[in-house]
Scaffold this motif. Structure first.
Motif, short mmCIF file in Angstrom:
data_model
loop_
_atom_site.label_atom_id
_atom_site.label_comp_id
_atom_site.label_asym_id
_atom_site.label_seq_id
_atom_site.Cartn_x
_atom_site.Cartn_y
_atom_site.Cartn_z
N ALA A 125 0.83 -1.21 0.00
CA ALA A 125 0.00 0.00 0.00
C ALA A 125 0.87 1.26 0.00
O ALA A 125 0.58 2.23 -0.71
N LEU A 126 1.94 1.25 0.79
CA LEU A 126 2.84 2.40 0.81
C LEU A 126 3.53 2.59 -0.52
O LEU A 126 3.68 3.73 -1.00
N ALA A 127 3.96 1.49 -1.13
CA ALA A 127 4.65 1.59 -2.42
C ALA A 127 3.75 2.22 -3.47
O ALA A 127 4.18 3.07 -4.26
N VAL A 128 2.49 1.81 -3.50
CA VAL A 128 1.54 2.36 -4.48
C VAL A 128 1.36 3.86 -4.25
O VAL A 128 1.37 4.66 -5.20
N GLN A 129 1.21 4.27 -2.99
CA GLN A 129 1.01 5.69 -2.71
C GLN A 129 2.26 6.51 -3.04
O GLN A 129 2.15 7.65 -3.53
N LEU A 130 3.43 5.96 -2.79
CA LEU A 130 4.66 6.67 -3.12
C LEU A 130 4.84 6.79 -4.63
O LEU A 130 5.32 7.80 -5.14
N VAL A 131 4.48 5.74 -5.36
CA VAL A 131 4.56 5.79 -6.83
C VAL A 131 3.65 6.90 -7.36
O VAL A 131 4.02 7.66 -8.27
N GLU A 132 2.46 6.99 -6.80
CA GLU A 132 1.54 8.05 -7.23
C GLU A 132 2.11 9.44 -6.89
O GLU A 132 1.96 10.39 -7.65
N ARG A 133 2.76 9.54 -5.75
CA ARG A 133 3.31 10.83 -5.33
C ARG A 133 4.47 11.25 -6.21
O ARG A 133 4.66 12.44 -6.50
N PHE A 134 5.30 10.28 -6.65
CA PHE A 134 6.46 10.60 -7.47
C PHE A 134 6.19 10.43 -8.97
O PHE A 134 7.13 10.29 -9.75
N ALA A 135 4.94 10.41 -9.35
CA ALA A 135 4.58 10.21 -10.76
C ALA A 135 5.29 11.23 -11.65
O ALA A 135 5.41 12.40 -11.32
N GLY A 136 5.78 10.73 -12.80
CA GLY A 136 6.49 11.58 -13.73
C GLY A 136 7.98 11.60 -13.53
O GLY A 136 8.73 12.10 -14.37
N ARG A 137 8.44 11.05 -12.40
CA ARG A 137 9.87 11.04 -12.12
C ARG A 137 10.38 9.62 -11.89
O ARG A 137 11.46 9.42 -11.34
N LEU A 138 9.60 8.64 -12.33
CA LEU A 138 9.94 7.24 -12.13
C LEU A 138 10.34 6.57 -13.43
O LEU A 138 9.87 6.97 -14.51
N PRO A 139 11.18 5.54 -13.37
CA PRO A 139 11.51 4.78 -14.58
C PRO A 139 10.27 4.14 -15.17
O PRO A 139 9.29 3.86 -14.46
N GLU A 140 10.30 3.88 -16.44
CA GLU A 140 9.14 3.35 -17.15
C GLU A 140 9.15 1.82 -17.13
O GLU A 140 10.20 1.19 -17.15
N GLY A 141 7.94 1.24 -17.08
CA GLY A 141 7.78 -0.19 -17.30
C GLY A 141 8.21 -1.08 -16.16
O GLY A 141 8.46 -2.26 -16.37
N ALA A 142 8.29 -0.56 -14.94
CA ALA A 142 8.69 -1.39 -13.80
C ALA A 142 7.55 -1.45 -12.80
O ALA A 142 6.63 -0.64 -12.82
N SER A 143 7.60 -2.44 -11.93
CA SER A 143 6.60 -2.57 -10.89
C SER A 143 6.78 -1.44 -9.88
O SER A 143 7.84 -0.78 -9.86
N PRO A 144 5.77 -1.18 -9.03
CA PRO A 144 5.92 -0.09 -8.05
C PRO A 144 7.17 -0.21 -7.21
O PRO A 144 7.91 0.75 -7.03
N HIS A 145 7.46 -1.41 -6.67
CA HIS A 145 8.63 -1.58 -5.82
C HIS A 145 9.93 -1.38 -6.61
O HIS A 145 10.85 -0.70 -6.15
N ALA A 146 10.00 -1.96 -7.80
CA ALA A 146 11.21 -1.82 -8.63
C ALA A 146 11.42 -0.36 -9.03
O ALA A 146 12.56 0.12 -9.07
N SER A 147 10.34 0.34 -9.34
CA SER A 147 10.46 1.75 -9.72
C SER A 147 11.02 2.58 -8.57
O SER A 147 11.87 3.44 -8.77
N LEU A 148 10.54 2.31 -7.36
CA LEU A 148 11.03 3.07 -6.21
C LEU A 148 12.49 2.76 -5.92
O LEU A 148 13.26 3.66 -5.55
N VAL A 149 12.88 1.50 -6.05
CA VAL A 149 14.28 1.14 -5.83
C VAL A 149 15.19 1.85 -6.83
O VAL A 149 16.23 2.42 -6.46
#
Length: 266
Positions: A220-244
């Motif tokens: 749940a935290l990973a999903v919310q952080l992905v939404e918060r950092f939208a536009g600054r994340l790598p493309e095509g990765a899962s929420p956890h992989a994108s955050l890492v």
């Protein structure tokens, strides 16, 4: 006007009656959790107590009964039997909750889980305290009215053991989460730092404690952080992989910035 089937109406009614609480994590993210109902907890308890009773009877037949025959003193055998029964009961809950991430067999069958306040997986120490206080929650034995009363009155459904240990029993919702991550033209984040200091500190706290988080809270935290950092994340990765990947890139960008400042200062 849309007509709902009886099943759909019942589902909406059930969801509206769910006891939901908001838990603010150290990352300053609010996570909604559904408190386990009294009925499901009672059913899980019956399953667990049935298994415990079988274990106690097996030990009684193999150990205590022969001891009674040889010792011939009922008071000593009774005392030993009470100690063994307590050890089996307490050890059953502590071992299963500690080794199976907050789930005894009964809780697992009902989709329930014990977690610590703040979303951490329950520790052996917290489980030990929680189940030691179970002796009070079970009074008057075997009705467990005291624990039931506290669970009903508490907003978080906590019995005395949960209050003492800082734990909560939640009902899991296993459902797929689809998060849209806007694509970056080159598939990578810019070499420069993409997060503010506050955002980087938030991501850093998540990365430090994610291994200790309960899986439900972690997702749940990973999903919310992905939404918060939208536009600054790598493309095509899962929420956890994108955050890492974002964390690694931010850490590297800051390290390069510090090295450049040191070089200019020299």
């Amino acid at each position: 006007m849309t007509n709902l089937s009886p099943d759909a109406t019942a589902t909406r009614l059930t969801r509206s009656l769910d006891q939901v609480v908001e838990i603010e994590t150290p990352e300053q993210v609010n996570v909604s959790v559904t408190i386990a109902g009294i009925g499901s907890r009672a059913t899980a308890a019956v399953i667990d107590l049935s298994l415990i009773s079988i274990m106690i009877m097996a030990v009684g037949l193999l150990v205590i009964a022969p001891g009674f025959v040889y010792l011939g003193q009922g008071s000593w055998v009774l005392a030993i039997g009470l100690v063994v029964s307590f050890a089996i009961t307490w050890g059953y809950y502590v071992m299963f909750e500690g080794l199976r991430d907050g789930q005894t067999p009964g809780k697992r069958m009902l989709g329930l889980r014990v977690v610590q306040d703040g979303g951490y997986s329950v520790s052996f120490a917290a489980s030990a305290v929680r189940n030691l206080v179970r002796l009070l929650d079970m009074q008057p034995f075997p009705t467990a009215l005291l624990g039931l009363l506290f669970a009903v009155v508490s907003r978080s459904g906590k019995r005395l053991g949960d209050m003492a240990a800082g734990t909560i029993v939640v009902r899991e919702h296993i459902r797929p989460v689809h998060v849209h991550v806007p694509s970056d033209p080159e598939g990578t984040v810019s070499a420069a730092a993409a997060l503010t200091e506050e955002e980087y500190a938030l991501l850093h706290r998540f990365m430090e404690r994610r291994a200790a988080l309960d899986p439900v809270y972690r997702d749940a935290l990973a999903v919310q952080l992905v939404e918060r950092f939208a536009g600054r994340l790598p493309e095509g990765a899962s929420p956890h992989a994108s955050l890492v990947r974002l964390y690694e890139q931010e850490h590297a960008a800051r390290a390069r910035g510090e090295a450049a400042r040191d070089a200019r200062g020299a």
